[in-house]
Scaffold this motif. Structure first.
Motif, PDB file in Angstrom:
ATOM      1  N   MET A 193      -6.926   1.669   0.510  1.00 15.86           N
ATOM      2  CA  MET A 193      -6.341   1.686  -0.958  1.00 15.86           C
ATOM      3  C   MET A 193      -4.660   1.701  -0.501  1.00 15.86           C
ATOM      4  O   MET A 193      -4.378   2.069   0.651  1.00 15.86           O
ATOM      5  N   ILE A 194      -3.801   1.112  -1.420  1.00 10.58           N
ATOM      6  CA  ILE A 194      -2.436   1.211  -1.231  1.00 10.58           C
ATOM      7  C   ILE A 194      -1.746   1.450  -2.379  1.00 10.58           C
ATOM      8  O   ILE A 194      -1.997   1.485  -3.401  1.00 10.58           O
ATOM      9  N   VAL A 195      -0.416   2.035  -2.151  1.00 12.78           N
ATOM     10  CA  VAL A 195       0.692   2.208  -3.137  1.00 12.78           C
ATOM     11  C   VAL A 195       1.957   1.567  -2.591  1.00 12.78           C
ATOM     12  O   VAL A 195       2.162   1.721  -1.380  1.00 12.78           O
ATOM     13  N   ARG A 196       2.663   0.846  -3.496  1.00 13.64           N
ATOM     14  CA  ARG A 196       3.568   0.198  -3.128  1.00 13.64           C
ATOM     15  C   ARG A 196       5.012   0.920  -2.925  1.00 13.64           C
ATOM     16  O   ARG A 196       5.159   1.853  -3.694  1.00 13.64           O
ATOM     17  N   ILE A 197       5.756   0.917  -2.044  1.00 11.28           N
ATOM     18  CA  ILE A 197       6.857   1.573  -1.871  1.00 11.28           C
ATOM     19  C   ILE A 197       7.876   1.541  -3.193  1.00 11.28           C
ATOM     20  O   ILE A 197       8.191   2.508  -3.426  1.00 11.28           O
ATOM     21  N   LYS A 198       8.050   0.429  -3.566  1.00 13.28           N
ATOM     22  CA  LYS A 198       8.819   0.118  -4.965  1.00 13.28           C
ATOM     23  C   LYS A 198       8.098   1.084  -5.888  1.00 13.28           C
ATOM     24  O   LYS A 198       8.886   1.705  -6.843  1.00 13.28           O
ATOM     25  N   PHE A 242       2.509  14.402  -0.452  1.00 12.10           N
ATOM     26  CA  PHE A 242       3.878  14.182  -0.980  1.00 12.10           C
ATOM     27  C   PHE A 242       5.059  14.054   0.155  1.00 12.10           C
ATOM     28  O   PHE A 242       5.884  13.218   0.393  1.00 12.10           O
ATOM     29  N   TYR A 243       4.835  14.824   1.348  1.00 12.04           N
ATOM     30  CA  TYR A 243       5.609  14.650   2.494  1.00 12.04           C
ATOM     31  C   TYR A 243       5.365  13.326   2.952  1.00 12.04           C
ATOM     32  O   TYR A 243       6.560  12.902   3.579  1.00 12.04           O
ATOM     33  N   ALA A 244       4.266  13.039   3.164  1.00 14.03           N
ATOM     34  CA  ALA A 244       3.919  11.600   3.862  1.00 14.03           C
ATOM     35  C   ALA A 244       4.571  10.475   3.165  1.00 14.03           C
ATOM     36  O   ALA A 244       5.177   9.643   3.520  1.00 14.03           O
ATOM     37  N   LEU A 245       4.516  10.707   1.556  1.00 13.70           N
ATOM     38  CA  LEU A 245       4.930   9.465   0.847  1.00 13.70           C
ATOM     39  C   LEU A 245       6.365   9.438   0.812  1.00 13.70           C
ATOM     40  O   LEU A 245       7.094   8.443   0.761  1.00 13.70           O
ATOM     41  N   LYS A 246       6.993  10.673   0.678  1.00 13.42           N
ATOM     42  CA  LYS A 246       8.432  10.798   0.866  1.00 13.42           C
ATOM     43  C   LYS A 246       8.873  10.457   2.103  1.00 13.42           C
ATOM     44  O   LYS A 246       9.988   9.531   2.182  1.00 13.42           O
ATOM     45  N   THR A 247       8.637  10.588   3.214  1.00  5.82           N
ATOM     46  CA  THR A 247       8.751  10.233   4.393  1.00  5.82           C
ATOM     47  C   THR A 247       8.895   8.591   4.667  1.00  5.82           C
ATOM     48  O   THR A 247       9.713   7.935   5.065  1.00  5.82           O
ATOM     49  N   SER A 248       7.648   8.139   3.925  1.00  9.92           N
ATOM     50  CA  SER A 248       7.637   6.622   4.046  1.00  9.92           C
ATOM     51  C   SER A 248       8.809   5.788   3.219  1.00  9.92           C
ATOM     52  O   SER A 248       9.279   4.748   3.700  1.00  9.92           O
ATOM     53  N   VAL A 249       8.959   6.340   2.022  1.00  9.81           N
ATOM     54  CA  VAL A 249      10.074   6.008   1.359  1.00  9.81           C
ATOM     55  C   VAL A 249      11.348   5.957   2.129  1.00  9.81           C
ATOM     56  O   VAL A 249      12.212   4.942   2.213  1.00  9.81           O
ATOM     57  N   LEU A 250      11.734   7.077   2.632  1.00 11.65           N
ATOM     58  CA  LEU A 250      13.047   7.180   3.580  1.00 11.65           C
ATOM     59  C   LEU A 250      13.131   6.286   4.705  1.00 11.65           C
ATOM     60  O   LEU A 250      14.012   5.680   4.825  1.00 11.65           O
ATOM     61  N   VAL A 251      11.905   6.311   5.371  1.00  8.48           N
ATOM     62  CA  VAL A 251      12.077   5.253   6.449  1.00  8.48           C
ATOM     63  C   VAL A 251      12.279   3.914   5.854  1.00  8.48           C
ATOM     64  O   VAL A 251      12.720   3.107   6.647  1.00  8.48           O
ATOM     65  N   SER A 252      11.667   3.490   4.885  1.00  8.13           N
ATOM     66  CA  SER A 252      11.344   2.159   4.533  1.00  8.13           C
ATOM     67  C   SER A 252      12.867   1.596   4.032  1.00  8.13           C
ATOM     68  O   SER A 252      13.422   0.505   3.792  1.00  8.13           O
ATOM     69  N   ARG A 253      13.976   2.657   3.876  1.00  8.25           N
ATOM     70  CA  ARG A 253      15.280   2.445   3.614  1.00  8.25           C
ATOM     71  C   ARG A 253      15.784   1.630   4.607  1.00  8.25           C
ATOM     72  O   ARG A 253      16.975   1.002   4.489  1.00  8.25           O
ATOM     73  N   GLN A 254      15.524   1.991   6.002  1.00 11.71           N
ATOM     74  CA  GLN A 254      15.876   1.379   7.190  1.00 11.71           C
ATOM     75  C   GLN A 254      15.216   0.407   7.721  1.00 11.71           C
ATOM     76  O   GLN A 254      15.407  -0.521   8.562  1.00 11.71           O
ATOM     77  N   VAL A 255      13.651   0.390   7.622  1.00  8.21           N
ATOM     78  CA  VAL A 255      12.828  -0.553   8.114  1.00  8.21           C
ATOM     79  C   VAL A 255      11.925  -1.031   7.083  1.00  8.21           C
ATOM     80  O   VAL A 255      11.197  -0.365   6.221  1.00  8.21           O
ATOM     81  N   GLY A 256      11.995  -2.226   6.758  1.00 10.43           N
ATOM     82  CA  GLY A 256      11.226  -2.786   5.763  1.00 10.43           C
ATOM     83  C   GLY A 256       9.779  -2.524   5.956  1.00 10.43           C
ATOM     84  O   GLY A 256       8.994  -2.497   6.759  1.00 10.43           O
ATOM     85  N   CYS A 257       9.038  -2.250   4.728  1.00  8.93           N
ATOM     86  CA  CYS A 257       7.792  -2.127   4.577  1.00  8.93           C
ATOM     87  C   CYS A 257       7.451  -2.139   3.148  1.00  8.93           C
ATOM     88  O   CYS A 257       7.930  -1.825   2.088  1.00  8.93           O
ATOM     89  N   PHE A 258       6.019  -2.695   2.861  1.00  7.78           N
ATOM     90  CA  PHE A 258       5.486  -3.058   1.405  1.00  7.78           C
ATOM     91  C   PHE A 258       4.955  -1.900   0.922  1.00  7.78           C
ATOM     92  O   PHE A 258       5.231  -1.557  -0.317  1.00  7.78           O
ATOM     93  N   GLY A 259       4.173  -1.023   1.812  1.00 12.32           N
ATOM     94  CA  GLY A 259       3.481   0.119   0.855  1.00 12.32           C
ATOM     95  C   GLY A 259       2.911   1.203   2.160  1.00 12.32           C
ATOM     96  O   GLY A 259       3.127   1.152   3.277  1.00 12.32           O
ATOM     97  N   VAL A 260       2.127   2.054   1.376  1.00 13.54           N
ATOM     98  CA  VAL A 260       1.682   2.864   2.174  1.00 13.54           C
ATOM     99  C   VAL A 260       0.247   2.636   2.182  1.00 13.54           C
ATOM    100  O   VAL A 260      -0.420   2.707   1.079  1.00 13.54           O
ATOM    101  N   LEU A 261      -0.697   2.515   3.285  1.00 10.04           N
ATOM    102  CA  LEU A 261      -2.187   2.337   3.153  1.00 10.04           C
ATOM    103  C   LEU A 261      -3.044   3.517   3.725  1.00 10.04           C
ATOM    104  O   LEU A 261      -2.502   3.963   4.594  1.00 10.04           O
ATOM    105  N   THR A 262      -4.063   3.814   3.117  1.00 13.88           N
ATOM    106  CA  THR A 262      -5.202   4.683   3.398  1.00 13.88           C
ATOM    107  C   THR A 262      -6.502   4.152   3.453  1.00 13.88           C
ATOM    108  O   THR A 262      -6.656   3.226   2.787  1.00 13.88           O
ATOM    109  N   HIS A 263      -7.306   4.792   4.329  1.00 12.71           N
ATOM    110  CA  HIS A 263      -8.892   4.516   4.440  1.00 12.71           C
ATOM    111  C   HIS A 263      -9.599   5.615   3.935  1.00 12.71           C
ATOM    112  O   HIS A 263      -9.964   6.408   4.810  1.00 12.71           O
ATOM    113  N   PRO A 264      -9.742   5.971   2.746  1.00 14.21           N
ATOM    114  CA  PRO A 264     -10.610   7.016   2.119  1.00 14.21           C
ATOM    115  C   PRO A 264     -12.001   7.132   2.878  1.00 14.21           C
ATOM    116  O   PRO A 264     -12.669   6.097   2.678  1.00 14.21           O
ATOM    117  N   LEU A 265     -12.554   8.317   2.983  1.00 16.93           N
ATOM    118  CA  LEU A 265     -13.836   8.488   3.374  1.00 16.93           C
ATOM    119  C   LEU A 265     -14.896   8.289   2.589  1.00 16.93           C
ATOM    120  O   LEU A 265     -15.896   8.064   2.980  1.00 16.93           O
TER     121      LEU A 265
END
Length: 171
Positions: free
Chosen positions: A156-161, A109-132
């Motif tokens: 895997m990805i989740v979109r910022i929107k 949740f911390y990482a996702l919220k941080t990503s959303v907050l930063v995306s307000r200043q810097v364009g970004c489509f989503g958060v990507l991860t590589h599950p093991l």
């Protein structure tokens, strides 16, 4: 049960050697690379600590990157550039003593919220991860992450929107 500190940046004096999530590759990455990558500006590692002992309970690492449009789900490919900016959730691990207590969820949740907050200043489509493995894939799936079709890394990805729609944009 330990009382946890608020999320904070990894510090050079943190005891990374004592951390053990049960996966040697992640323990070794944390011990050998997390602080160096932070110093070089390659990624940022955030930790939660036990307030009584100071021990690192868990960590999450974020950086930026890009993926090729062709790896996005078909519905997301339309009107996007050839490469699409993303945040990379590169590492997320919890010490064995604190697993299954909600720490992983808190770090995510911390990482996702941080990503959303930063995306307000810097364009970004989503958060990507590589599950093991499949267990980890299931964890991310519960929080809206989708498989990237055709991606050889099985990312895997989740979109910022979608994160914003689900309340991660709240202050």
């Amino acid at each position: 049960m330990a009382r946890l500190s608020p999320p904070r940046p990894l510090d050079g004096t943190d005891d990374r050697e004592a951390f053990d999530c049960g996966r040697d590759s992640m323990n070794q990455w944390f011990r050998r690379n997390a602080w160096r990558n932070q110093q070089l500006g390659i990624s940022r590692t955030t930790v939660l600590c036990d307030t009584e002992t100071g021990a690192i309970v868990g960590y999450v690492t974020l950086s930026t990157g890009q993926i090729e449009r062709e790896f996005l789900p078909k519905a997301a490919q339309r009107n996007t550039p050839d490469t699409v900016p993303i945040f990379l959730l590169g590492q997320l691990a919890v010490d064995r003593r604190f697993q299954r207590t909600g720490v992983a969820r808190s770090l995510l949740f911390y990482a996702l919220k941080t990503s959303v907050l930063v995306s307000r200043q810097v364009g970004c489509f989503g958060v990507l991860t590589h599950p093991l493995d499949e267990e980890v894939r299931g964890f991310y799936r519960r929080f809206g992450f989708e498989d990237l079709p055709g991606d050889p890394k099985r990312s895997m990805i989740v979109r910022i929107k979608d994160l914003e729609r689900n309340g991660f944009a709240a202050n």
